[in-house]
Design a protein around this motif. Structure first.
Motif, PDB file in Angstrom:
ATOM      1  N   LEU A 232       1.133  -1.228   0.402  1.00 19.57           N
ATOM      2  CA  LEU A 232       0.221  -0.342   0.393  1.00 19.57           C
ATOM      3  C   LEU A 232       1.013   1.371   0.010  1.00 19.57           C
ATOM      4  N   ALA A 235       2.509   1.633  -3.500  1.00 20.47           N
ATOM      5  CA  ALA A 235       1.160   2.255  -4.218  1.00 20.47           C
ATOM      6  C   ALA A 235       1.477   3.506  -4.534  1.00 20.47           C
ATOM      7  N   LEU A 301      -5.116   6.295  -3.202  1.00 22.02           N
ATOM      8  CA  LEU A 301      -5.379   5.280  -3.986  1.00 22.02           C
ATOM      9  C   LEU A 301      -5.544   3.785  -5.276  1.00 22.02           C
ATOM     10  N   SER A 304      -3.693   5.073  -8.300  1.00 19.90           N
ATOM     11  CA  SER A 304      -2.377   4.120  -9.080  1.00 19.90           C
ATOM     12  C   SER A 304      -2.292   3.373  -9.408  1.00 19.90           C
ATOM     13  N   ARG A 307      -2.939  -0.193  -7.663  1.00 20.89           N
ATOM     14  CA  ARG A 307      -3.890  -0.528  -6.834  1.00 20.89           C
ATOM     15  C   ARG A 307      -4.065  -1.846  -6.287  1.00 20.89           C
ATOM     16  N   THR A 311      -5.147  -4.529  -3.531  1.00 23.69           N
ATOM     17  CA  THR A 311      -6.446  -5.410  -3.232  1.00 23.69           C
ATOM     18  C   THR A 311      -5.597  -6.225  -2.848  1.00 23.69           C
TER      19      THR A 311
END
Length: 468
Positions: A232, A235, A301, A304, A307, A311
Motif C-alpha cells: 500500500l 502504491a 490509492l 495508483s 492498486r 487489493t
C-alpha cells in the motif's frame, strides 16, 4: 672561460629567465582552464561560483553543443559531468557533438546554483569556441528538473531540451509524494513511535528516523499483513513491481514477487530521499515544504498504477484495506511551512509555458522518479497551451535512468529532427527504435507505446488551486 664568454652566457640566461617569467605571467593571467592534449579537446575549468566544468570538443565539431545537467548528488564529492555515461559520450563525440556541463556550486537540492552554473558553463564555451549553431540542454533525474528550469526560464539560451527520467513534476510535488508512503508506513507499521517525518533539524535525526522506520518495514515483511501494508505504501508512490534490471520480471499477476521487489525499493526510499535528502532540502527551503492536510488516501490509492496488487494482497492476508485507508485518513496530518512552500515553488516548480521544443523520456519501471511524473508535466504544459512543443516517449525497462546509449542518441536525434523540420517527426516507438538502432546497433532499443497513470498529487504553477 673568458670575460666575453661569461657575459654572453649571463645574457642568454637572463633572456631565458625573462621568457620563463613572461610565460608564467601569461599563464596565471588566463582563466583557470586546463587543456589536455587529446583528440577530443578535453577542457576543465572553474567558474566564479566555485563550481567546476568540463568540456569535450571534437576536432570535427558539428556545431551542436549539448549542455548536460547531472542528477542529484548528496556529496561530499562534487565532480563536473558532461554526459550520462561514457559509452553515450563516446558515440556523441564520434559524431561531432561538443559536450559540456558543470558540477553545480553545492551538492544536494542545488537548483538555485545549478541553473546559473550551467548557463555560466555555456557562456564559457561560447567565449572559447564561438557561438554554437545549435544548443540543446539535456539532463537526467534531478538534472531533468534543472534542464526544464532552464527551458522555462532561459529559453533564449537554448534551441530545445531533453529530460531523461526527470523530476519534471517539480519540487513541491516531489516532496509531497515522498511524504505519502512514509506517512503510511509510520501510521500502519509503527503507530506507537515518534518518528519525525518532517522538520528534520540535522542529518543525525534524519538517519535515526530512517533506521527506525526501516526496522519496522523489515519486521513487517515477515507477515502477510505487513507485506500488504508495504505494498500500500509503495502504491502511494507508484513504485512498480519490476523496478530493478537485476530483478526477474514478475508475471502480471504474481503479486508476491511484485511486492518483494517493491519492498527493496521502499527501503531505498526510506534510507535516502524520505529523510536524508529531505533534511538537506528543508534546510535550503527554511522549513517543511510538504503537507498531507486534506488528502484522501482512498482516492489516492484509486489513482495508483498498482492498486490491483494492493487489493489482492490485502485479500490474501485477510486484512481490511478499507479499514487501513480509514486509519490513514483519521491519522493526524502534517502541515507545511508556507514560506518553505513558496521557496520550493519559486525555485523548483513549473509553469508549463515552454517556448522551445522539449522531449521527455522515461523508463516504465522507475521506482525513484516514477513514470507518472510525465503525467504531471503534461498536465502543466496542457494548461499553459503549449502541448505542440512537448513530446513524451517511454522505454520499457526497470530502474531509474536505465537507458541504453542507443536510446539516448535516438532522443538527441529526434529533438534535432524537430528543430530542423519545425515540427515533430517520427516520435512513435517504431521511429525512435529505428533511430536508436542506426545510432548504435550494439545496445538495446526498447521504446514502446505507453500511457502513464495520473500523477497522484500534482503541483504546478499553471494550476493556482494546487497549493490550497
Amino acid at each position: 672561460m673568458t670575460t666575453g664568454t661569461r657575459t654572453r652566457t649571463r645574457t642568454r640566461t637572463a633572456r631565458r629567465t625573462a621568457c620563463a617569467a613572461a610565460l608564467l605571467l601569461a599563464l596565471t593571467a588566463l582563466p583557470t582552464t586546463a587543456v589536455a592534449a587529446d583528440d577530443t579537446g578535453h577542457i576543465e575549468g572553474r567558474l566564479p561560483s566555485g563550481a567546476t566544468y568540463v568540456m569535450d570538443v571534437p576536432a570535427g565539431w558539428n556545431g551542436t553543443v549539448l549542455l548536460f545537467s547531472h542528477g542529484y548528488n548528496p556529496g561530499p564529492a562534487n565532480p563536473a559531468t558532461n554526459g550520462p555515461d561514457e559509452a553515450t559520450k563516446s558515440l556523441l563525440l564520434k559524431r561531432g557533438y561538443a559536450l559540456i556541463g558543470s558540477s553545480y556550486a553545492t551538492t544536494g537540492w542545488a537548483v538555485t546554483e545549478a541553473v546559473p552554473d550551467q548557463l555560466a558553463t555555456l557562456s564559457a564555451f561560447t567565449d572559447r569556441f564561438g557561438a554554437a549553431s545549435r544548443t540543446i540542454a539535456w539532463g537526467r533525474s534531478y538534472g531533468g528538473l534543472v534542464t526544464t528550469a532552464i527551458a522555462e526560464r532561459h529559453p533564449e539560451r537554448i534551441d530545445g531540451s531533453i529530460s531523461l527520467c526527470g523530476l519534471v513534476h517539480g519540487g513541491v510535488a516531489n516532496w509531497n509524494n515522498t511524504l505519502d508512503p512514509i506517512f503510511a508506513l509510520k501510521t500502519l507499521l509503527a503507530p506507537g513511535t515518534t518518528i519525525p517525518l518532517v522538520n528534520l533539524p540535522d542529518q543525525k535525526t534524519a538517519a535515526d528516523a530512517a533506521n527506525t522506520l526501516t526496522a519496522a518495514v523489515d519486521s513487517a515483511q515477515s507477515t502477510p499483513a505487513g507485506r500488504a501494508r508495504i505494498a500500500l505504501a509503495a502504491a502511494l508512490h507508484n513504485i512498480p513491481g519490476w523496478n530493478d534490471p537485476a530483478q526477474p520480471r514478475p508475471a502480471p499477476t504474481d503479486w508476491d514477487a511484485q511486492q518483494a521487489n517493491q519492498y527493496t525499493a521502499v527501503k531505498g526510499l526510506v534510507k535516502f530521499p524520505a529523510f536524508s535528502w529531505r533534511q538537506e532540502a528543508e534546510t535550503r527551503a527554511g522549513g517543511n515544504m510538504s503537507w498531507n492536510t486534506g488528502v484522501d488516501y482512498a482516492r489516492l490509492l484509486g489513482r495508483s498504477a498498482v492498486r490491483e496488487e494492493v487489493t489482492a494482497l490485502y485479500k490474501k492476508a485477510g486484512l481490511s484495506l478499507k479499514g487501513d485507508l480509514a486509519a490513514l485518513n483519521r491519522a493526524p496530518r502534517i502541515d507545511a511551512d508556507p514560506s518553505a512552500v513558496r521557496w520550493m515553488s519559486a525555485t523548483s516548480s513549473f509553469t508549463g509555458r515552454l517556448t522551445k521544443p522539449q522531449l521527455s523520456v522515461h523508463t516504465t519501471g522507475d521506482a525513484l522518479v516514477p513514470v507518472q511524473t510525465e503525467s504531471a508535466l503534461k498536465r502543466a504544459v496542457t494548461a499553459a497551451g503549449r502541448t505542440s512543443l512537448l513530446r513524451q516517449a517511454y522505454v520499457e525497462n526497470a530502474g531509474h535512468c536505465t537507458f541504453s546509449p542507443a536510446e539516448q542518441l535516438a532522443a538527441v536525434h529526434t529533438l534535432e529532427d524537430r528543430l530542423t523540420a519545425g515540427r515533430w517527426v517520427g516520435t512513435d516507438p517504431g521511429s525512435l527504435n529505428s533511430r536508436a538502432t542506426a545510432a548504435d546497433p550494439t545496445t538495446p532499443t526498447r521504446y514502446v507505446s505507453y500511457r502513464p497513470a495520473p500523477y497522484p498529487r500534482p503541483y504546478d504553477l499553471a494550476h493556482p488551486a494546487d497549493g490550497r
